[in-house]
Design a protein around this motif. Structure first.
Motif, mmCIF file in Angstrom:
data_model
loop_
_atom_site.group_PDB
_atom_site.id
_atom_site.type_symbol
_atom_site.label_atom_id
_atom_site.label_comp_id
_atom_site.label_asym_id
_atom_site.label_seq_id
_atom_site.Cartn_x
_atom_site.Cartn_y
_atom_site.Cartn_z
ATOM 1 N N LEU A 199 77.798 38.295 67.491
ATOM 2 C CA LEU A 199 77.160 38.934 68.667
ATOM 3 C C LEU A 199 78.014 39.961 69.514
ATOM 4 C CD1 LEU A 199 74.901 35.999 69.948
ATOM 5 C CD2 LEU A 199 73.928 37.923 68.694
ATOM 6 N N GLU A 200 79.278 39.392 69.842
ATOM 7 C CA GLU A 200 79.980 40.182 70.466
ATOM 8 C C GLU A 200 80.558 41.483 69.867
ATOM 9 O OE1 GLU A 200 82.412 37.352 73.577
ATOM 10 O OE2 GLU A 200 82.623 37.003 71.524
ATOM 11 N N ASN A 201 80.758 41.318 68.592
ATOM 12 C CA ASN A 201 81.137 42.564 67.591
ATOM 13 C C ASN A 201 80.041 43.547 67.744
ATOM 14 O OD1 ASN A 201 83.573 41.367 66.953
ATOM 15 N ND2 ASN A 201 83.020 40.374 65.340
ATOM 16 N N ALA A 202 78.961 43.103 67.695
ATOM 17 C CA ALA A 202 77.572 44.104 67.477
ATOM 18 C C ALA A 202 77.476 44.411 69.159
ATOM 19 C CB ALA A 202 76.410 43.225 66.923
ATOM 20 N N TRP A 203 77.661 43.944 69.988
ATOM 21 C CA TRP A 203 77.370 44.247 71.452
ATOM 22 C C TRP A 203 78.114 45.437 71.802
ATOM 23 C CZ3 TRP A 203 74.871 45.124 75.339
ATOM 24 C CH2 TRP A 203 75.208 45.138 76.637
ATOM 25 N N ILE A 204 79.378 45.536 71.496
ATOM 26 C CA ILE A 204 80.248 46.422 72.191
ATOM 27 C C ILE A 204 80.008 47.860 71.478
ATOM 28 C CG2 ILE A 204 82.662 47.420 72.296
ATOM 29 C CD1 ILE A 204 83.354 44.549 72.201
ATOM 30 N N PRO A 205 79.697 48.134 70.419
ATOM 31 C CA PRO A 205 79.232 49.520 69.906
ATOM 32 C C PRO A 205 77.664 49.880 70.671
ATOM 33 C CG PRO A 205 79.314 48.010 67.940
ATOM 34 C CD PRO A 205 79.930 47.165 69.090
ATOM 35 N N TRP A 206 77.128 48.456 70.431
ATOM 36 C CA TRP A 206 75.454 48.831 70.917
ATOM 37 C C TRP A 206 75.560 49.433 72.468
ATOM 38 C CZ3 TRP A 206 70.968 48.876 68.284
ATOM 39 C CH2 TRP A 206 69.925 48.805 68.976
ATOM 40 N N TYR A 207 76.587 48.730 73.350
ATOM 41 C CA TYR A 207 76.514 49.096 74.793
ATOM 42 C C TYR A 207 76.989 50.789 74.653
ATOM 43 C CZ TYR A 207 78.381 49.673 79.400
ATOM 44 O OH TYR A 207 78.529 50.310 80.485
ATOM 45 N N GLN A 208 78.010 51.139 73.952
ATOM 46 C CA GLN A 208 78.711 52.163 74.036
ATOM 47 C C GLN A 208 77.685 53.176 73.493
ATOM 48 O OE1 GLN A 208 82.163 51.375 71.531
ATOM 49 N NE2 GLN A 208 83.585 50.781 73.384
ATOM 50 N N TRP A 209 76.991 52.988 72.561
ATOM 51 C CA TRP A 209 75.948 53.953 72.209
ATOM 52 C C TRP A 209 74.796 54.233 73.259
ATOM 53 C CZ3 TRP A 209 70.697 54.956 71.357
ATOM 54 C CH2 TRP A 209 70.362 56.047 70.458
ATOM 55 N N TRP A 210 74.330 53.170 74.182
ATOM 56 C CA TRP A 210 73.286 53.294 74.969
ATOM 57 C C TRP A 210 73.889 53.957 76.216
ATOM 58 C CZ3 TRP A 210 68.337 53.660 74.325
ATOM 59 C CH2 TRP A 210 67.659 53.275 73.199
ATOM 60 N N GLU A 211 75.002 53.541 76.671
ATOM 61 C CA GLU A 211 75.766 53.735 78.031
ATOM 62 C C GLU A 211 75.446 55.361 78.190
ATOM 63 O OE1 GLU A 211 79.935 53.336 80.445
ATOM 64 O OE2 GLU A 211 79.807 53.656 78.233
ATOM 65 N N ILE A 212 75.921 56.164 77.423
ATOM 66 C CA ILE A 212 75.838 57.480 77.340
ATOM 67 C C ILE A 212 74.319 58.303 77.127
ATOM 68 C CG2 ILE A 212 78.183 57.698 76.846
ATOM 69 C CD1 ILE A 212 77.609 58.602 74.015
ATOM 70 N N ARG A 213 73.333 57.244 76.728
ATOM 71 C CA ARG A 213 72.126 57.774 76.495
ATOM 72 C C ARG A 213 71.242 57.109 77.612
ATOM 73 N NH1 ARG A 213 74.738 57.484 71.789
ATOM 74 N NH2 ARG A 213 74.781 59.288 70.462
ATOM 75 N N PHE A 214 71.697 56.610 78.500
ATOM 76 C CA PHE A 214 70.729 55.681 79.475
ATOM 77 C C PHE A 214 69.699 56.855 79.964
ATOM 78 C CE2 PHE A 214 68.939 53.758 83.285
ATOM 79 C CZ PHE A 214 69.355 52.332 83.293
ATOM 80 N N PRO A 215 68.220 56.280 79.920
ATOM 81 C CA PRO A 215 67.185 57.063 80.319
ATOM 82 C C PRO A 215 67.420 57.974 81.472
ATOM 83 C CG PRO A 215 66.353 54.976 79.361
ATOM 84 C CD PRO A 215 67.780 55.056 79.826
ATOM 85 N N GLN A 216 66.781 59.224 81.803
ATOM 86 C CA GLN A 216 66.677 59.848 82.781
ATOM 87 C C GLN A 216 65.814 59.316 83.729
ATOM 88 O OE1 GLN A 216 68.797 62.458 83.706
ATOM 89 N NE2 GLN A 216 69.906 61.762 81.954
ATOM 90 N N PRO A 217 65.842 59.416 85.047
ATOM 91 C CA PRO A 217 64.785 58.735 85.977
ATOM 92 C C PRO A 217 63.516 59.592 85.995
ATOM 93 C CG PRO A 217 66.893 59.289 87.125
ATOM 94 C CD PRO A 217 67.122 59.829 85.731
#
Length: 217
Positions: A199-217
């Protein structure tokens, strides 16, 4: 020392002016509603290194007691004989308090960990499945507990560059949006620690992909 003294007065003046603007806003419109959040459609495919997307779908009527869910999507990935399920929820957390137990099945027994480049997340077991749960924040690292989320809001949202948008009614003073993530894998005879590593190995790249694509308000 002289340079510090020269900048001290203008700095204090800016802080004082900002405090006056905030106070005036609260007095003139103390009950003004926060701006409406734009709807968000999750992408049907999200790349995840070393995993192959097997299934992706959005439930028709997302509901929750702990928060207002704006949209939701499920992803299933396959790696050889392993299966990884990811539940993504874009939501607005309650202003004063929210309950973690309504967002993850491991709320009361979670092991809370922190990754330097990601933030906080919780790990736990429920009904023969290992879970990793966390909230991707609009600003600041990921959080798992109520206290961590609120600390992020005060630390990253209460900054002068965001006051103008709030005064103009374009944004909320505190951005309480969250991309809540539940990653899970079946134990299938493996140890919890081995499942947590997956889970941790999958979580890190998953977070990094979404961090810069967080939805606009």
């Amino acid at each position: 020392m002289l340079i510090n003294q020269q900048f001290r007065a203008p700095f204090l003046a800016v802080i004082f002016a900002g405090a006056i603007l905030v106070l005036g806003k609260l007095i003139l419109s103390p009950t003004s509603a926060p701006p409406e959040i734009t709807s968000f459609v999750f992408p049907p495919e999200v790349p995840l290194p070393q995993w192959r997307l097997s299934e992706s779908f959005s439930p028709p009527e997302p509901k929750a007691q702990a928060a207002e869910i704006i949209s939701q999507n499920y992803y299933r990935y396959i790696q050889n004989s392993k299966q990884l399920d990811i539940d993504m929820r874009y939501l607005m957390l309650e202003y004063t308090h929210f309950s973690i137990k309504n967002l993850t099945p491991i709320s009361t027994s979670a092991i809370v960990r922190q990754h330097q480049k990601v933030g906080f997340y919780g790990l736990g077991i429920d009904q023969q499945r290992a879970y990793l749960s966390s909230c991707i924040n609009p600003r600041g690292g990921s959080t798992f507990t109520v206290e961590q989320f609120n600390r992020n809001r005060y630390l990253y949202d209460l900054r002068p560059q965001y006051f103008l948008s709030w005064l103009l009614g374009k944004d909320s003073l505190l951005d309480r949006r969250c991309l809540w993530v539940n990653l899970s894998v079946p134990l299938q005879g493996s140890s919890p620690q081995a499942a947590y590593q997956v889970l941790e190995n999958a979580w890190i790249p998953w977070y990094q992909w979404w961090e810069i694509r967080f939805p606009q308000p």
